[in-house]
Design a protein around this motif. Structure first.
Motif, short mmCIF file in Angstrom:
data_model
loop_
_atom_site.label_atom_id
_atom_site.label_comp_id
_atom_site.label_asym_id
_atom_site.label_seq_id
_atom_site.Cartn_x
_atom_site.Cartn_y
_atom_site.Cartn_z
N ASP A 1 88.05 34.71 3.93
CA ASP A 1 87.65 35.79 3.42
C ASP A 1 85.52 35.26 2.77
O ASP A 1 85.44 34.43 2.70
CB ASP A 1 88.94 35.84 2.27
N PRO A 2 85.13 36.49 3.38
CA PRO A 2 83.59 36.41 3.12
C PRO A 2 82.84 36.18 1.51
O PRO A 2 82.28 35.69 1.03
CB PRO A 2 82.92 37.46 3.03
N ALA A 3 84.24 36.16 0.78
CA ALA A 3 84.46 36.41 -0.58
C ALA A 3 84.49 34.74 -1.16
O ALA A 3 83.83 34.30 -1.70
CB ALA A 3 84.96 37.09 -1.46
N THR A 4 84.64 33.59 -0.02
CA THR A 4 85.04 32.59 0.18
C THR A 4 84.09 31.82 0.66
O THR A 4 84.26 30.77 0.51
CB THR A 4 86.16 32.26 -0.16
N ASP A 5 83.43 32.44 1.07
CA ASP A 5 82.30 31.57 1.92
C ASP A 5 81.49 30.86 1.27
O ASP A 5 80.20 30.84 0.79
CB ASP A 5 81.37 33.36 2.51
N PRO A 6 81.67 29.70 1.87
CA PRO A 6 81.07 28.03 1.01
C PRO A 6 79.85 28.62 1.38
O PRO A 6 78.41 27.43 0.17
CB PRO A 6 81.62 26.92 1.87
N ASP A 7 79.25 29.29 2.67
CA ASP A 7 77.41 29.20 2.86
C ASP A 7 76.62 30.55 1.88
O ASP A 7 76.09 31.05 2.11
CB ASP A 7 77.17 30.02 4.28
#
Length: 521
Positions: free
Chosen positions: A393-399
């Motif tokens: 999920d993009p919402a949890t993206d580490p970047d």
């Protein structure tokens, strides 16, 4: 045909459309129907609208996709660079994890030059260069004469590869190869653009007939196609569709012949803008090459689909970089970080549905993370690598949706410019490194630490309006992020820190990013 390997580790098809611009594919909004077959694949896959290449040309871009690192980390920056031994490639990881690894490559910079990009491949077939290689008939019986032929060919190939390596690493030989008299010779002798149809046919045969892999062994097939790379010689039927004026206009044909034989012109910035006829000629011929390659891809995917091989295959279709066709007075892909070069197509069709079918992703992502994504689907990723898969999920993206790209000028290009047009080096900063960051809806390009360009990449994808003087605070904070990315280190020792750039977590930087709307509270 039912897939006999269903439920096991999937086959992986990693297809790089070398020099393919994102904005020239119909599925990315191009008004001309250049890519119906890729469009059909994308409709049954996840299509990434804002994929960014880690570099602006072939060698560093492939190295990033094969290692998961940005160029400043893997340090494969020049045609003479060699991947460090202690960096493990995607093919090496998959090979160690039980995959049969095979390459089908049409780009001599990947398939011929000894730069480490072929490491980990059990079979690597090259379709360009002075001596093409052909399918590895592993496991097949060979007579004594056949074995002697193979040995002779192996020795000959080794010698010719050394010759080709010398051209890549010698400035004198490289300059000679760019002379007008030599260009037609090496374009023909080296099969510069390879053989798209043959490489796709060989790859399909491996994935369908499975000669070579052990029973139930999954296959990793890497393919590089050069159909949209200069020079432009598409079949007449595509010229009739996309560049009919070339068939009627003597001036256009003369310009095209000159362009196709002027390799220096593929590398150097333009001294002035292309005229309307020249621009139409390049655009039309490029589109014709895109359509020609797409038709060949259609045959390839139809074979995989009808055989059932596609049912258990992770398909990754991307580009290593795009191409300038006169925009901002650039040609080719040597220098800039504008969208024509670094915004690339990315389509992923996943039989396990980690990547949703018929979906579109608008978040900005880096192609370096294809390394992590493939390992994740193969079940071979570490916990840290799984955190960087593009399937999450993009919402949890580490970047945190921060993406970087780096353009270190190829030294051979700088040297040629210095000899022929030194004023271009000064006026266009051709010898200066360029770095870019995407964050929020802004993209900042920094050239040589002195020229700054800020664009709204959502509202202004052609990058016509430089906003650096309008939003100086945004420029300053994004420049701080670039400085943090570069960090205090150099070389591949940065690998462990690049996922979270040093300094980015500084509370003051975080607060400034929130104040400017780049981060949510």
């Amino acid at each position: 045909m039912a897939d006999k390997r269903s439920g096991q580790s999937p086959d992986i098809l990693f297809l790089v459309l070398d020099t393919q611009r994102c904005d020239r594919l119909s599925c990315y909004g191009y008004p001309l129907e250049t890519s119906p077959n890729l469009d059909a694949l994308a409709a049954d896959a996840t299509r990434f609208n804002s994929a960014v290449s880690a570099a602006q040309w072939t060698v560093p871009s492939h190295a990033s996709m094969f290692t998961g690192l940005y160029p400043s980390a893997h340090q494969v920056l020049q045609s003479y660079s060699v991947l460090p031994d202690d960096l493990t490639t995607l093919a090496e990881r998959l090979n160690a994890g039980g995959y049969f690894t095979a390459g089908f490559c049409n780009n001599p910079l990947v398939g011929v030059i000894n730069n480490g990009l072929r490491r980990g491949f059990y079979s690597f077939l090259n379709y360009s260069g002075l001596l093409n290689s052909y399918p590895n008939q592993a496991g097949a019986r060979k007579g004594l004469l056949d074995r002697y032929r193979q040995l002779f060919k192996k020795l000959l190939a080794k010698g010719l590869n050394q010759v080709q390596d010398s051209f890549a690493r010698s400035e004198l030989l490289l300059s000679l190869s760019f002379s007008p008299l030599m260009v037609p010779l090496w374009q023909t002798a080296l099969s510069f653009k390879g053989n798209t149809a043959k490489s796709l046919d060989d790859a399909a045969n491996l994935l369908i007939n499975r000669r070579g892999p052990d029973a139930d062994q999954p296959v990793f097939a890497f393919i590089n196609l050069m159909g949209t790379h200069m020079p432009y010689h598409p079949p007449r039927k595509y010229v009739e569709r996309f560049a009919p004026h070339v068939l009627k206009d003597k001036k256009a044909r003369h310009y095209l012949r000159q362009f196709n034989s002027d390799v220096y012109g593929w590398l150097a910035p333009l001294a002035g803008a292309l005229d309307e006829n020249e621009k139409a000629t390049l655009d039309g011929m490029y589109d014709a090459e895109v359509a020609c390659q797409d038709e060949q891809l259609g045959v390839f995917f139809d074979r995989l689909r009808s055989s059932g091989a596609l049912d258990n295959t992770l398909v990754v279709v991307c580009s290593d970089h795009g191409e300038h066709l006169g925009e901002k007075q650039f040609i080719g892909h040597s220098i800039s970080l504008y969208n024509e070069l670094v915004r690339v197509p990315l389509i992923i069709r996943d039989p396990s549905d980690r990547f949703l079918r018929s979906s579109i992703r608008d978040d900005v992502v880096s192609t370096r993370r294809l390394f992590h994504s493939v390992l994740d689907v193969a079940g071979l990723a570490s916990e840290e690598e799984r955190s960087l898969t593009l399937a999450q999920d993009p919402a949890t993206d580490p970047d945190r949706n921060r993406v970087f790209s780096e353009a270190i000028p190829p030294q051979n290009v700088v040297n040629l410019l210095q000899k022929r047009q030194p004023e271009l080096i000064r006026d266009r900063f051709c010898d200066q490194p360029r770095r870019a960051i995407w964050l929020g809806n802004h993209k900042l390009i920094e050239t040589g630490g002195q020229v700054l360009e800020l664009y709204d990449f959502l509202e202004d994808p052609r990058e016509d309006l430089n906003l650096s003087s309008v939003f100086p605070e945004n420029v300053e904070v994004l420049q701080d992020c670039l400085d943090a990315f570069v960090g205090e280190h150099s070389g591949y020792e940065m690998a462990a820190t690049l996922a979270r750039a040093p300094g980015f977590d500084d509370p003051e930087v975080q607060q400034r990013l929130r104040d400017l709307g780049y981060l949510e509270d």
